[in-house]
Design a protein around this motif. Structure first.
Motif, PDB file in Angstrom:
ATOM      1  N   MET A 203      12.657 102.253  48.838  1.00 17.21           N
ATOM      2  CA  MET A 203      12.324 100.844  48.630  1.00 17.21           C
ATOM      3  C   MET A 203      13.594 100.007  48.653  1.00 17.21           C
ATOM      4  SD  MET A 203       9.223 100.837  45.819  1.00 17.21           S
ATOM      5  CE  MET A 203      10.030 101.882  44.601  1.00 17.21           C
ATOM      6  N   THR A 204      13.458  98.719  49.042  1.00 14.76           N
ATOM      7  CA  THR A 204      14.593  97.825  49.145  1.00 14.76           C
ATOM      8  C   THR A 204      15.207  97.565  47.776  1.00 14.76           C
ATOM      9  OG1 THR A 204      13.405  96.755  50.952  1.00 14.76           O
ATOM     10  CG2 THR A 204      15.317  95.603  50.070  1.00 14.76           C
ATOM     11  N   VAL A 205      16.540  97.467  47.746  1.00 14.44           N
ATOM     12  CA  VAL A 205      17.244  97.204  46.494  1.00 14.44           C
ATOM     13  C   VAL A 205      16.914  95.790  46.017  1.00 14.44           C
ATOM     14  CG1 VAL A 205      19.497  97.005  45.397  1.00 14.44           C
ATOM     15  CG2 VAL A 205      19.090  98.784  47.117  1.00 14.44           C
TER      16      VAL A 205
ATOM     17  N   THR B 147       0.260  79.895  39.001  1.00 16.40           N
ATOM     18  CA  THR B 147       1.411  80.775  38.813  1.00 16.40           C
ATOM     19  C   THR B 147       1.864  81.296  40.172  1.00 16.40           C
ATOM     20  OG1 THR B 147      -0.004  82.739  38.475  1.00 16.40           O
ATOM     21  CG2 THR B 147       0.674  81.508  36.508  1.00 16.40           C
ATOM     22  N   LEU B 148       3.174  81.384  40.329  1.00 13.53           N
ATOM     23  CA  LEU B 148       3.778  81.902  41.561  1.00 13.53           C
ATOM     24  C   LEU B 148       4.837  82.918  41.184  1.00 13.53           C
ATOM     25  CD1 LEU B 148       4.179  78.451  43.248  1.00 13.53           C
ATOM     26  CD2 LEU B 148       3.190  80.371  44.473  1.00 13.53           C
ATOM     27  N   GLY B 149       4.764  84.124  41.762  1.00 15.39           N
ATOM     28  CA  GLY B 149       5.730  85.168  41.433  1.00 15.39           C
ATOM     29  C   GLY B 149       6.030  86.065  42.619  1.00 15.39           C
ATOM     30  N   GLN B 150       7.136  86.776  42.519  1.00 21.42           N
ATOM     31  CA  GLN B 150       7.575  87.702  43.560  1.00 21.42           C
ATOM     32  C   GLN B 150       6.753  88.981  43.550  1.00 21.42           C
ATOM     33  OE1 GLN B 150      10.452  87.768  45.922  1.00 21.42           O
ATOM     34  NE2 GLN B 150       9.264  89.556  46.576  1.00 21.42           N
ATOM     35  N   TYR B 151       6.230  89.384  44.707  1.00 17.26           N
ATOM     36  CA  TYR B 151       5.587  90.693  44.826  1.00 17.26           C
ATOM     37  C   TYR B 151       6.656  91.779  44.755  1.00 17.26           C
ATOM     38  CZ  TYR B 151       3.647  94.871  47.001  1.00 17.26           C
ATOM     39  OH  TYR B 151       3.286  96.175  47.267  1.00 17.26           O
TER      40      TYR B 151
ATOM     41  N   GLY C 204       5.576  88.128  53.537  1.00 23.71           N
ATOM     42  CA  GLY C 204       5.685  87.653  54.907  1.00 23.71           C
ATOM     43  C   GLY C 204       5.107  86.276  55.142  1.00 23.71           C
ATOM     44  N   GLU C 205       4.700  85.597  54.064  1.00 22.23           N
ATOM     45  CA  GLU C 205       4.163  84.248  54.192  1.00 22.23           C
ATOM     46  C   GLU C 205       5.296  83.237  54.438  1.00 22.23           C
ATOM     47  OE1 GLU C 205       5.999  85.099  50.820  1.00 22.23           O
ATOM     48  OE2 GLU C 205       4.023  86.038  51.084  1.00 22.23           O
ATOM     49  N   THR C 206       4.962  82.088  54.976  1.00 21.48           N
ATOM     50  CA  THR C 206       5.946  81.034  55.178  1.00 21.48           C
ATOM     51  C   THR C 206       5.816  79.988  54.072  1.00 21.48           C
ATOM     52  OG1 THR C 206       4.483  79.618  56.510  1.00 21.48           O
ATOM     53  CG2 THR C 206       5.737  81.328  57.675  1.00 21.48           C
ATOM     54  N   ASP C 207       6.834  79.180  53.942  1.00 25.82           N
ATOM     55  CA  ASP C 207       6.812  78.097  52.964  1.00 25.82           C
ATOM     56  C   ASP C 207       5.630  77.172  53.240  1.00 25.82           C
ATOM     57  OD1 ASP C 207       7.879  76.178  50.972  1.00 25.82           O
ATOM     58  OD2 ASP C 207       8.350  74.971  52.731  1.00 25.82           O
ATOM     59  N   ALA C 208       5.389  76.845  54.501  1.00 17.14           N
ATOM     60  CA  ALA C 208       4.279  75.956  54.855  1.00 17.14           C
ATOM     61  C   ALA C 208       2.936  76.566  54.463  1.00 17.14           C
ATOM     62  CB  ALA C 208       4.304  75.652  56.349  1.00 17.14           C
ATOM     63  N   GLU C 209       2.782  77.889  54.632  1.00 15.18           N
ATOM     64  CA  GLU C 209       1.519  78.552  54.275  1.00 15.18           C
ATOM     65  C   GLU C 209       1.302  78.543  52.767  1.00 15.18           C
ATOM     66  OE1 GLU C 209       0.706  81.832  57.764  1.00 15.18           O
ATOM     67  OE2 GLU C 209       2.404  82.191  56.420  1.00 15.18           O
TER      68      GLU C 209
ATOM     69  N   GLY D 179       5.015  97.211  51.440  1.00 16.50           N
ATOM     70  CA  GLY D 179       6.426  96.961  51.231  1.00 16.50           C
ATOM     71  C   GLY D 179       6.727  95.480  51.046  1.00 16.50           C
ATOM     72  N   VAL D 180       7.819  95.185  50.369  1.00 16.26           N
ATOM     73  CA  VAL D 180       8.289  93.813  50.209  1.00 16.26           C
ATOM     74  C   VAL D 180       8.916  93.366  51.527  1.00 16.26           C
ATOM     75  CG1 VAL D 180       9.900  92.303  48.994  1.00 16.26           C
ATOM     76  CG2 VAL D 180       8.711  94.122  47.746  1.00 16.26           C
ATOM     77  N   GLN D 181       8.515  92.219  52.022  1.00 17.30           N
ATOM     78  CA  GLN D 181       9.084  91.673  53.256  1.00 17.30           C
ATOM     79  C   GLN D 181      10.283  90.775  52.972  1.00 17.30           C
ATOM     80  OE1 GLN D 181       7.909  92.685  56.354  1.00 17.30           O
ATOM     81  NE2 GLN D 181       6.793  94.078  54.996  1.00 17.30           N
ATOM     82  N   ASP D 182      10.210  90.049  51.858  1.00 13.72           N
ATOM     83  CA  ASP D 182      11.288  89.118  51.502  1.00 13.72           C
ATOM     84  C   ASP D 182      11.419  89.042  49.988  1.00 13.72           C
ATOM     85  OD1 ASP D 182      11.577  87.794  54.296  1.00 13.72           O
ATOM     86  OD2 ASP D 182       9.459  87.485  53.803  1.00 13.72           O
TER      87      ASP D 182
END
Length: 289
Positions: free
Chosen positions: A1-3, A227-231, A205-210, A240-243
């Motif tokens: 997994m990504t660091v 609520t907004l949070g990091q997956y 993988g979503e965009t800011d506009a989406e 997997g986490v894209q960003d």
């Protein structure tokens, strides 16, 4: 997994307090989403004496590839003592605000709506000052079941949209974005006095506009709280986490959400649906209904 980047590192919890909360939960045979879904804030919340109770679980009838809740076990029959035990836990923990959520129980004709009602009723018998938030599944679009839950008058009804429409087939294959929006809309139409709430996870993988489009559509159905949070990937077998989204972007979404009319936007990398959920009591004082 990504660091993980620096801003996603969590302080080690004070295990003495965590242990005491776990002891109460084990004594009463209760589950929490904090443990079942591997929430990164478990230490902070347990140290504060709070927990999000997971009823009718821990086995889920859906297999969402982002979620760490078990879907391989067969769901059990509803426990008739669960509502009473949940109320006892709320009393022992002296909670001002309690969040009740559930696994998806698509095997039940009402999706478990009646168990939500029983839990709310038992809590109200013993903890009159406790405000109640229910975080519910989509109930397969059974609007009679939704009305059943609303008839118990929780102060907050939360239903997460989770992601943007373009990613639903990948992230939430058994869900439906339009159905989730309709659930929130119907809730407001049936019980306008109840605060509605939803949540999004980002980094898939979503965009800011989406993201902003979903926020706008949630406001169009008069959703009050977001609520907004990091997956975060629970294990190698999950999506997997894209960003990894920088905190400044979360702050920008918070400001945008407030500008379009949300009463409250909780937006940060570690935010989860029930993170600091007790702050809704301040919101109720500011915007009484």
């Amino acid at each position: 997994m990504t660091v993980k980047p620096e801003w996603l590192r969590v302080k080690a919890p004070q295990w003495q307090r965590v242990g005491s909360v776990k002891e109460i939960l084990r004594d009463l045979g209760l589950n929490t989403v904090c443990e079942e879904a591997s929430c990164p804030n478990i230490g902070e919340c347990f140290n504060a004496g709070t927990a999000t109770f997971l009823i009718m679980g821990p086995a889920c009838t859906r297999a969402c590839p982002y979620c760490d809740i078990d879907f391989e076990k067969k769901p059990k029959a509803l426990d008739p003592l669960e509502p009473l035990n949940l109320a006892e836990a709320v009393r022992r923990l002296n909670l001002n605000h309690v969040v009740i959520t559930s696994v998806n129980r698509d095997d039940l004709s009402d999706g478990g709506a009646s168990q939500f009602v029983r839990c709310i009723a038992e809590i109200r018998k013993f903890s009159l000052k406790t405000t109640i938030e229910v975080l519910i599944p989509d109930l397969c679009g059974n609007w009679d079941a939704l009305a059943t839950i609303l008839s118990a008058k929780p102060e907050v009804l939360n239903h997460n949209t989770e992601t943007i429409p373009r990613l639903y087939r990948q992230v939430r294959p058994q869900g439906d974005y339009g159905r989730s929006l309709e659930l929130l809309q119907r809730c407001k139409q049936l019980t306008p006095e109840i605060y509605t709430k939803s949540g999004l996870m980002v980094g898939l993988g979503e965009t800011d506009a989406e993201v902003r489009q979903v926020m706008t559509e949630l406001r169009q159905v008069d959703c009050d709280i977001l609520t907004l949070g990091q997956y975060l990937q629970p294990s190698p077998k999950h999506l997997g986490v894209q960003d990894f989204i920088h905190p400044t972007q979360f702050d920008a979404w918070r400001k945008f959400g407030e500008s379009i009319g949300f009463l409250q936007v909780v937006s940060s990398p570690l935010t989860r649906s029930s993170y600091h959920a007790e702050q809704v009591r301040d919101l109720m004082d500011k915007y009484p209904r």
